[in-house]
Design a protein around this motif. Structure first.
Motif, short mmCIF file in Angstrom:
data_model
loop_
_atom_site.label_atom_id
_atom_site.label_comp_id
_atom_site.label_asym_id
_atom_site.label_seq_id
_atom_site.Cartn_x
_atom_site.Cartn_y
_atom_site.Cartn_z
N GLY A 116 1.02 -1.54 -0.23
CA GLY A 116 0.22 0.03 0.28
C GLY A 116 1.30 1.19 -0.07
N MET A 117 -0.08 2.49 -0.38
CA MET A 117 0.88 4.29 -0.14
C MET A 117 1.49 4.37 1.24
SD MET A 117 -1.72 5.81 -2.42
CE MET A 117 -3.39 4.74 -1.36
N ASN A 118 0.59 3.67 2.44
CA ASN A 118 1.48 3.75 3.31
C ASN A 118 2.57 2.45 3.91
OD1 ASN A 118 -0.07 1.23 4.24
ND2 ASN A 118 -1.47 2.02 5.25
N GLY A 119 3.40 1.29 3.40
CA GLY A 119 4.41 0.40 3.38
C GLY A 119 3.46 -0.63 3.89
N ASN A 120 2.49 -0.98 4.30
CA ASN A 120 2.12 -1.82 4.90
C ASN A 120 1.43 -2.83 3.69
OD1 ASN A 120 1.86 -0.98 7.33
ND2 ASN A 120 -0.40 -0.18 7.20
N HIS A 121 1.34 -4.70 4.02
CA HIS A 121 1.54 -5.30 2.85
C HIS A 121 1.24 -6.06 3.13
CE1 HIS A 121 5.38 -6.93 4.85
NE2 HIS A 121 4.37 -7.81 3.67
N ILE A 122 0.34 -6.80 2.33
CA ILE A 122 0.00 -8.77 1.78
C ILE A 122 0.48 -9.16 0.93
CG2 ILE A 122 -1.95 -7.41 2.65
CD1 ILE A 122 -4.13 -7.50 0.76
N PHE A 123 -0.39 -10.43 0.87
CA PHE A 123 0.00 -11.73 0.09
C PHE A 123 -0.64 -11.64 -0.92
CE2 PHE A 123 1.74 -15.97 -1.23
CZ PHE A 123 2.81 -15.25 -2.20
N PHE A 124 -0.63 -12.13 -1.89
CA PHE A 124 -1.76 -13.24 -2.63
C PHE A 124 -0.98 -13.77 -3.24
CE2 PHE A 124 -4.26 -9.31 -2.47
CZ PHE A 124 -5.66 -9.80 -2.45
N PRO A 125 -1.32 -15.26 -2.64
CA PRO A 125 -0.55 -16.28 -3.52
C PRO A 125 -1.53 -16.57 -5.02
CG PRO A 125 -2.47 -16.82 -1.48
CD PRO A 125 -1.95 -15.90 -1.55
N ALA A 126 -0.82 -17.69 -5.98
CA ALA A 126 -1.16 -17.85 -7.28
C ALA A 126 -1.63 -18.58 -6.78
CB ALA A 126 0.54 -18.12 -8.23
N SER A 127 -2.60 -19.42 -6.57
CA SER A 127 -4.06 -20.09 -6.06
C SER A 127 -4.78 -21.33 -7.04
CB SER A 127 -4.94 -20.09 -5.10
OG SER A 127 -5.77 -18.83 -4.88
N GLY A 128 -4.38 -20.34 -8.24
CA GLY A 128 -5.10 -20.92 -9.27
C GLY A 128 -6.70 -21.59 -9.52
N GLN A 129 -7.56 -22.02 -10.09
CA GLN A 129 -8.48 -22.28 -10.31
C GLN A 129 -9.25 -22.91 -10.82
OE1 GLN A 129 -10.71 -20.37 -14.15
NE2 GLN A 129 -11.17 -18.56 -11.90
N GLY A 130 -11.00 -23.50 -9.96
CA GLY A 130 -11.57 -24.67 -9.80
C GLY A 130 -11.65 -25.09 -11.44
N GLU A 131 -11.88 -25.61 -12.05
CA GLU A 131 -12.52 -26.41 -12.98
C GLU A 131 -13.09 -27.93 -13.44
OE1 GLU A 131 -10.87 -25.24 -16.60
OE2 GLU A 131 -10.03 -22.81 -15.95
N GLY A 132 -13.47 -28.19 -13.73
CA GLY A 132 -14.52 -29.40 -14.49
C GLY A 132 -15.53 -29.65 -13.63
N LEU A 133 -16.36 -30.69 -14.75
CA LEU A 133 -17.98 -30.99 -14.28
C LEU A 133 -18.36 -31.98 -13.20
CD1 LEU A 133 -19.81 -30.59 -17.99
CD2 LEU A 133 -19.46 -28.49 -15.71
N MET A 134 -17.40 -32.87 -13.08
CA MET A 134 -17.39 -34.30 -12.46
C MET A 134 -16.40 -34.32 -11.64
SD MET A 134 -20.18 -35.15 -14.00
CE MET A 134 -20.40 -36.51 -13.26
N GLU A 135 -17.31 -34.45 -10.13
CA GLU A 135 -16.29 -35.05 -9.60
C GLU A 135 -14.84 -35.36 -8.94
OE1 GLU A 135 -16.16 -35.04 -4.02
OE2 GLU A 135 -18.00 -34.81 -5.23
N ASP A 136 -14.55 -36.36 -9.76
CA ASP A 136 -13.63 -37.23 -10.10
C ASP A 136 -12.68 -36.61 -11.20
OD1 ASP A 136 -15.50 -38.04 -11.95
OD2 ASP A 136 -15.12 -39.66 -12.30
N GLU A 137 -13.55 -36.19 -12.29
CA GLU A 137 -12.64 -34.71 -13.24
C GLU A 137 -12.11 -33.84 -13.16
OE1 GLU A 137 -15.03 -35.17 -16.67
OE2 GLU A 137 -14.64 -37.50 -16.40
N SER A 138 -12.62 -33.19 -11.30
CA SER A 138 -12.49 -31.83 -11.17
C SER A 138 -10.79 -31.61 -10.67
CB SER A 138 -13.43 -31.40 -10.04
OG SER A 138 -14.47 -31.36 -10.93
N TYR A 139 -10.21 -30.64 -10.90
CA TYR A 139 -8.60 -29.81 -10.72
C TYR A 139 -8.93 -28.97 -9.86
CZ TYR A 139 -8.25 -28.80 -14.68
OH TYR A 139 -8.87 -28.72 -16.49
#
Length: 190
Positions: A116-139
């Motif tokens: 931020g402009m005040n020097g404080n910070h946070i971290f955003f991990p590259a956490s991906g995205q869930g895709e797939g129609l069926m539970e055994d095919e989802s990732y």
């Protein structure tokens, strides 16, 4: 309110809202936490049947703060909620984003340190995205490559919502199918 959710620290980046120091469901700021479909309070498993649930009827343009649709409010209670599209744009344009490679010690995943402009910070991990129609095919696709985070705002196409999307050297707001599994970074008012 659900007891399994870890409590957050509210971080002041000098913006209009305070940002949580970690994702919803994350035990540490450097890990991904849980993935959710937009407007759905249950954890993401797959995209199947999402559009048949009737969640498109009479839903507002911004679900931030609505405990019936906002997983951050439902899981953590007030004052936490999904960020709005304008709050995400403020984060993108008013902060400095520095890519951090995973090192398996301090950073389990690659992602961005956001200062931020005040020097404080946070971290955003590259956490991906869930895709797939069926539970055994989802990732979780593009884990450690892309970060995908829901906003509270619908797109003009009601089957899509806006997300914060990033990878190394690219940060943007992007329309995404609501059935996909994204992380949530809560915000609260100052």
């Amino acid at each position: 309110m659900n007891e399994k959710i870890i409590s957050f620290q509210a971080v002041d980046l000098g913006l209009s809202v305070l940002w949580a120091d970690r994702n919803l469901g994350a035990s540490l700021p450097s890990v991904d936490g849980y993935h959710y479909r937009w407007g759905d309070l249950s954890l993401w498993k797959n995209e199947n049947f999402y559009y048949q649930k009737g969640v498109f009827d009479n839903i507002s343009n911004n679900i931030g703060g609505n405990p019936n649709f906002d997983a951050a409010r439902y899981e953590c209670g007030e004052p936490w909620r999904l960020p709005s599209l304008s709050e995400i744009n403020e984060l993108i344009h008013c902060c400095t984003w520095i890519w951090q490679e995973a090192d398996d010690v301090n950073f389990v995943l690659s992602g961005y340190k956001v200062f931020g402009m005040n020097g404080n910070h946070i971290f955003f991990p590259a956490s991906g995205q869930g895709e797939g129609l069926m539970e055994d095919e989802s990732y979780i696709e593009d884990f450690d490559i892309y970060g995908c985070y829901w906003s509270g705002n619908l797109c003009e196409d009601k089957y899509m919502a806006y997300e914060l999307r990033f990878r190394k050297d690219a940060i943007s707001v992007y329309p995404q199918w609501r059935s996909r599994g994204n992380c949530i970074r809560p915000v609260c008012i100052k």
